[in-house]
Design an enzyme around this catalytic site. Sequence first.
Site, PDB file in Angstrom:
ATOM      1  N   THR A 144     -22.775 -13.886   1.527  1.00 31.33           N
ATOM      2  CA  THR A 144     -22.206 -12.576   1.804  1.00 31.33           C
ATOM      3  C   THR A 144     -21.866 -11.852   0.505  1.00 31.33           C
ATOM      4  O   THR A 144     -21.467 -12.488  -0.477  1.00 31.33           O
ATOM      5  CB  THR A 144     -20.940 -12.700   2.689  1.00 31.33           C
ATOM      6  OG1 THR A 144     -20.313 -11.418   2.781  1.00 31.33           O
ATOM      7  CG2 THR A 144     -19.934 -13.678   2.125  1.00 31.33           C
ATOM      8  N   SER A 179     -11.467 -13.302   2.251  1.00 29.56           N
ATOM      9  CA  SER A 179     -10.827 -13.973   3.394  1.00 29.56           C
ATOM     10  C   SER A 179     -11.211 -15.459   3.386  1.00 29.56           C
ATOM     11  O   SER A 179     -12.091 -15.869   2.626  1.00 29.56           O
ATOM     12  CB  SER A 179     -11.338 -13.360   4.710  1.00 29.56           C
ATOM     13  OG  SER A 179     -12.717 -13.703   4.884  1.00 29.56           O
ATOM     14  N   TYR A 181     -12.885 -16.850   5.591  1.00 30.80           N
ATOM     15  CA  TYR A 181     -14.310 -16.865   5.950  1.00 30.80           C
ATOM     16  C   TYR A 181     -15.171 -16.658   4.705  1.00 30.80           C
ATOM     17  O   TYR A 181     -16.090 -17.433   4.429  1.00 30.80           O
ATOM     18  CB  TYR A 181     -14.632 -15.767   6.996  1.00 30.80           C
ATOM     19  CG  TYR A 181     -16.049 -15.275   6.835  1.00 30.80           C
ATOM     20  CD1 TYR A 181     -17.124 -16.094   7.190  1.00 30.80           C
ATOM     21  CD2 TYR A 181     -16.336 -14.027   6.251  1.00 30.80           C
ATOM     22  CE1 TYR A 181     -18.430 -15.683   6.963  1.00 30.80           C
ATOM     23  CE2 TYR A 181     -17.625 -13.621   6.035  1.00 30.80           C
ATOM     24  CZ  TYR A 181     -18.662 -14.449   6.391  1.00 30.80           C
ATOM     25  OH  TYR A 181     -19.954 -14.050   6.150  1.00 30.80           O
ATOM     26  N   HIS A 182     -14.878 -15.580   3.936  1.00 27.90           N
ATOM     27  CA  HIS A 182     -15.696 -15.305   2.755  1.00 27.90           C
ATOM     28  C   HIS A 182     -15.613 -16.473   1.769  1.00 27.90           C
ATOM     29  O   HIS A 182     -16.590 -16.807   1.110  1.00 27.90           O
ATOM     30  CB  HIS A 182     -15.248 -13.992   2.089  1.00 27.90           C
ATOM     31  CG  HIS A 182     -15.574 -12.744   2.883  1.00 27.90           C
ATOM     32  ND1 HIS A 182     -14.684 -12.157   3.748  1.00 27.90           N
ATOM     33  CD2 HIS A 182     -16.703 -11.987   2.937  1.00 27.90           C
ATOM     34  CE1 HIS A 182     -15.243 -11.079   4.288  1.00 27.90           C
ATOM     35  NE2 HIS A 182     -16.469 -10.954   3.823  1.00 27.90           N
ATOM     36  N   LYS A 185     -18.103 -19.205   2.394  1.00 26.52           N
ATOM     37  CA  LYS A 185     -19.452 -18.927   1.875  1.00 26.52           C
ATOM     38  C   LYS A 185     -19.523 -19.256   0.379  1.00 26.52           C
ATOM     39  O   LYS A 185     -20.564 -19.680  -0.115  1.00 26.52           O
ATOM     40  CB  LYS A 185     -19.814 -17.455   2.091  1.00 26.52           C
ATOM     41  CG  LYS A 185     -19.887 -17.033   3.561  1.00 26.52           C
ATOM     42  CD  LYS A 185     -21.250 -17.332   4.152  1.00 26.52           C
ATOM     43  CE  LYS A 185     -21.445 -16.657   5.491  1.00 26.52           C
ATOM     44  NZ  LYS A 185     -22.691 -17.043   6.152  1.00 26.52           N
ATOM     45  N   TYR A 255      -9.230   1.593   8.333  1.00 20.28           N
ATOM     46  CA  TYR A 255      -8.047   0.845   7.886  1.00 20.28           C
ATOM     47  C   TYR A 255      -7.546   1.432   6.567  1.00 20.28           C
ATOM     48  O   TYR A 255      -8.280   1.484   5.580  1.00 20.28           O
ATOM     49  CB  TYR A 255      -8.366  -0.633   7.696  1.00 20.28           C
ATOM     50  CG  TYR A 255      -8.832  -1.352   8.953  1.00 20.28           C
ATOM     51  CD1 TYR A 255      -8.586  -0.836  10.222  1.00 20.28           C
ATOM     52  CD2 TYR A 255      -9.508  -2.564   8.862  1.00 20.28           C
ATOM     53  CE1 TYR A 255      -9.013  -1.493  11.368  1.00 20.28           C
ATOM     54  CE2 TYR A 255      -9.943  -3.233   9.996  1.00 20.28           C
ATOM     55  CZ  TYR A 255      -9.693  -2.696  11.249  1.00 20.28           C
ATOM     56  OH  TYR A 255     -10.126  -3.354  12.375  1.00 20.28           O
ATOM     57  N   ARG A 326      -5.633  -5.868   6.541  1.00 22.39           N
ATOM     58  CA  ARG A 326      -6.147  -6.759   5.499  1.00 22.39           C
ATOM     59  C   ARG A 326      -5.441  -6.502   4.172  1.00 22.39           C
ATOM     60  O   ARG A 326      -4.898  -5.423   3.959  1.00 22.39           O
ATOM     61  CB  ARG A 326      -7.650  -6.529   5.299  1.00 22.39           C
ATOM     62  CG  ARG A 326      -8.427  -6.630   6.587  1.00 22.39           C
ATOM     63  CD  ARG A 326      -9.911  -6.525   6.308  1.00 22.39           C
ATOM     64  NE  ARG A 326     -10.628  -6.528   7.590  1.00 22.39           N
ATOM     65  CZ  ARG A 326     -11.909  -6.832   7.718  1.00 22.39           C
ATOM     66  NH1 ARG A 326     -12.620  -7.125   6.657  1.00 22.39           N
ATOM     67  NH2 ARG A 326     -12.477  -6.833   8.914  1.00 22.39           N
TER      68      ARG A 326
HETATM   69  N1  USQ Z   1     -12.872  -1.741   8.398  1.00 20.47           N
HETATM   70  C1  USQ Z   1     -12.234  -0.604   8.831  1.00 20.47           C
HETATM   71  N2  USQ Z   1     -12.160  -0.383  10.156  1.00 20.47           N
HETATM   72  C2  USQ Z   1     -12.714  -1.223  11.081  1.00 20.47           C
HETATM   73  C3  USQ Z   1     -13.372  -2.359  10.635  1.00 20.47           C
HETATM   74  C4  USQ Z   1     -13.422  -2.595   9.290  1.00 20.47           C
HETATM   75  O1  USQ Z   1     -11.726   0.186   8.023  1.00 20.47           O
HETATM   76  O2  USQ Z   1     -12.599  -0.944  12.279  1.00 20.47           O
HETATM   77  C5  USQ Z   1     -12.992  -2.002   6.958  1.00 20.47           C
HETATM   78  C6  USQ Z   1     -12.379  -3.317   6.512  1.00 20.47           C
HETATM   79  O3  USQ Z   1     -11.016  -3.183   6.187  1.00 20.47           O
HETATM   80  C7  USQ Z   1     -13.248  -3.661   5.316  1.00 20.47           C
HETATM   81  C8  USQ Z   1     -14.596  -3.065   5.655  1.00 20.47           C
HETATM   82  O4  USQ Z   1     -14.351  -2.108   6.678  1.00 20.47           O
HETATM   83  O5  USQ Z   1     -12.766  -3.055   4.170  1.00 20.47           O
HETATM   84  C9  USQ Z   1     -15.629  -4.062   6.149  1.00 20.47           C
HETATM   85  O6  USQ Z   1     -15.097  -4.753   7.258  1.00 20.47           O
HETATM   86  P1  USQ Z   1     -16.058  -5.273   8.420  1.00 20.47           P
HETATM   87  O7  USQ Z   1     -15.204  -5.822   9.509  1.00 20.47           O
HETATM   88  O8  USQ Z   1     -17.044  -4.247   8.763  1.00 20.47           O
HETATM   89  O9  USQ Z   1     -16.879  -6.411   7.679  1.00 20.47           O
HETATM   90  P2  USQ Z   1     -16.394  -7.765   6.956  1.00 20.47           P
HETATM   91  O10 USQ Z   1     -15.107  -8.251   7.479  1.00 20.47           O
HETATM   92  O11 USQ Z   1     -16.482  -7.539   5.492  1.00 20.47           O
HETATM   93  O12 USQ Z   1     -17.492  -8.803   7.423  1.00 20.47           O
HETATM   94  C10 USQ Z   1     -18.821  -8.412   7.813  1.00 20.47           C
HETATM   95  C11 USQ Z   1     -19.429  -9.563   8.575  1.00 20.47           C
HETATM   96  C12 USQ Z   1     -19.510 -10.780   7.646  1.00 20.47           C
HETATM   97  C13 USQ Z   1     -20.288 -10.412   6.403  1.00 20.47           C
HETATM   98  C14 USQ Z   1     -19.657  -9.212   5.724  1.00 20.47           C
HETATM   99  C15 USQ Z   1     -20.479  -8.703   4.570  1.00 20.47           C
HETATM  100  O13 USQ Z   1     -18.660  -9.861   9.723  1.00 20.47           O
HETATM  101  O14 USQ Z   1     -20.123 -11.852   8.333  1.00 20.47           O
HETATM  102  O15 USQ Z   1     -20.282 -11.508   5.518  1.00 20.47           O
HETATM  103  O16 USQ Z   1     -19.579  -8.126   6.670  1.00 20.47           O
HETATM  104  S1  USQ Z   1     -19.447  -8.085   3.294  1.00 20.47           S
HETATM  105  O17 USQ Z   1     -18.574  -7.045   3.828  1.00 20.47           O
HETATM  106  O18 USQ Z   1     -20.317  -7.574   2.270  1.00 20.47           O
HETATM  107  O19 USQ Z   1     -18.634  -9.187   2.803  1.00 20.47           O
END
Ligand code: USQ
Length: 382
Positions: A144, A179, A181-182, A185, A255, A326
């Site tokens: 990731t 997190s 989770y991250h 990885k 958020y 977060r």
């Molecule tokens: N966010 C919002 N509002 C929401 C959902 C998320 O503002 O309703 C924000 C979060 O705070 C964060 C960002 O959007 O800053 C990304 O959150 P996300 O829930 O879209 O994604 P994330 O938790 O980072 O995880 C997802 C996948 C994970 C993958 C990752 C790639 O679930 O499996 O590893 O994206 S990355 O983001 O590059 O780490």
Amino acid sequence: MKILIAGGDGFCGWPTALHFSARGHEVAIADSMIRRKWDEELGTQSLTPIVSFEERIAAWKEVSGLDIRTYVGDLTDYEFVEHVFRDFEPEAIVHYAEQRSAPYSMIDREHAVFTQVNNVVGTLNVLYAIKEITPECHLIKLGTMGEYGTPNIDIEEGYIRIQHKGREDVLPYPKQPFSFYHLSKVHDSHNIMFTCKSWGIRATDLNQGVVYGLWTDETRKDPRLYNRIDYDGVFGTALNRFCIQAAVGHDLTVYGKGGQTRAFLDIRDTLQCVELAALHPADFGEFRVFNQFTEQFSVLDLAKRVVKVAADMGMTANIAHLENPRVEKEEHYYHAVHTKLLDLGLQPHLLSDELIRDLIETAAKYKDRVDFGVIAPNATWR
Ligand code: USQ
């Protein structure tokens, strides 16, 4: 090529299995069906109706005339892993079979421990199976972009050249994951790098960004082949959630300030990237890292884009700045290098208003399946 898709019942895994199968590869899926159990645990479901795993496989056979072999079991059970590798003898394994939600891993101690044991032990078992049974098998592992965090310098692809006290070396890029989770990885990446060096395994770590979209050429062919898409506060991800929220008249859940910038890609590009990695394998002993995304956006910019497309469709969508559950920077520098997959021939599907419109239309069609009660983010980082 004989390709094993671990986690082939999930959001990325299912379309990947069909994609390879449609292109003439011999495909097998290994999956524990746990993604469906997490829906039950969280009291939610995919926006799109999805049929059982058996029905999906049978429908693919009916639609395409092609077989996909199936193994139902858990990668943390080495007997199962051994059986799959001996029986199928994969030339490549695409490994998606992990708990992939950051919020899920932050619910409490049990979920954190589960996530790390499940992900790290599963991958370790795969590495042992490759070593002991199919040493030529190319491991294509989904990592990731979140492994790197948000450093105040450019993010390189896996490695960085560092000069220190008059000496120089190319070292793994520093990791500051978001997190538990991250972090899992990151632990996987270290184990894979170590086994590449020690045992001569060949591996590609695909540091993927946030995936958006739903439809692929194959999953659109028949309702029984539909992919899942999540909108809940635990498994739903940024852009897909915003489109679904706009369709059902829920405020868009940005958020905090929304300046969080992340790397994104269309699910069709996930399939392209994984295919490019499989067709151009790493060398034996090589631990190769690709940054798998096509564009970067701030969360607020994405929400604004959805508001605009919704307005073009005659709908009103509002942005709510929720208190951020977060612990993350809401304003920061972000620039990540992503040239290696482009060099191999990736042709990106950049984010278009058409795709956003298509997602909103799909969500509107399945509006009645949306439970407003599961949209809010419940897991907090503090
Ligand atoms: N966010 C919002 N509002 C929401 C959902 C998320 O503002 O309703 C924000 C979060 O705070 C964060 C960002 O959007 O800053 C990304 O959150 P996300 O829930 O879209 O994604 P994330 O938790 O980072 O995880 C997802 C996948 C994970 C993958 C990752 C790639 O679930 O499996 O590893 O994206 S990355 O983001 O590059 O780490």
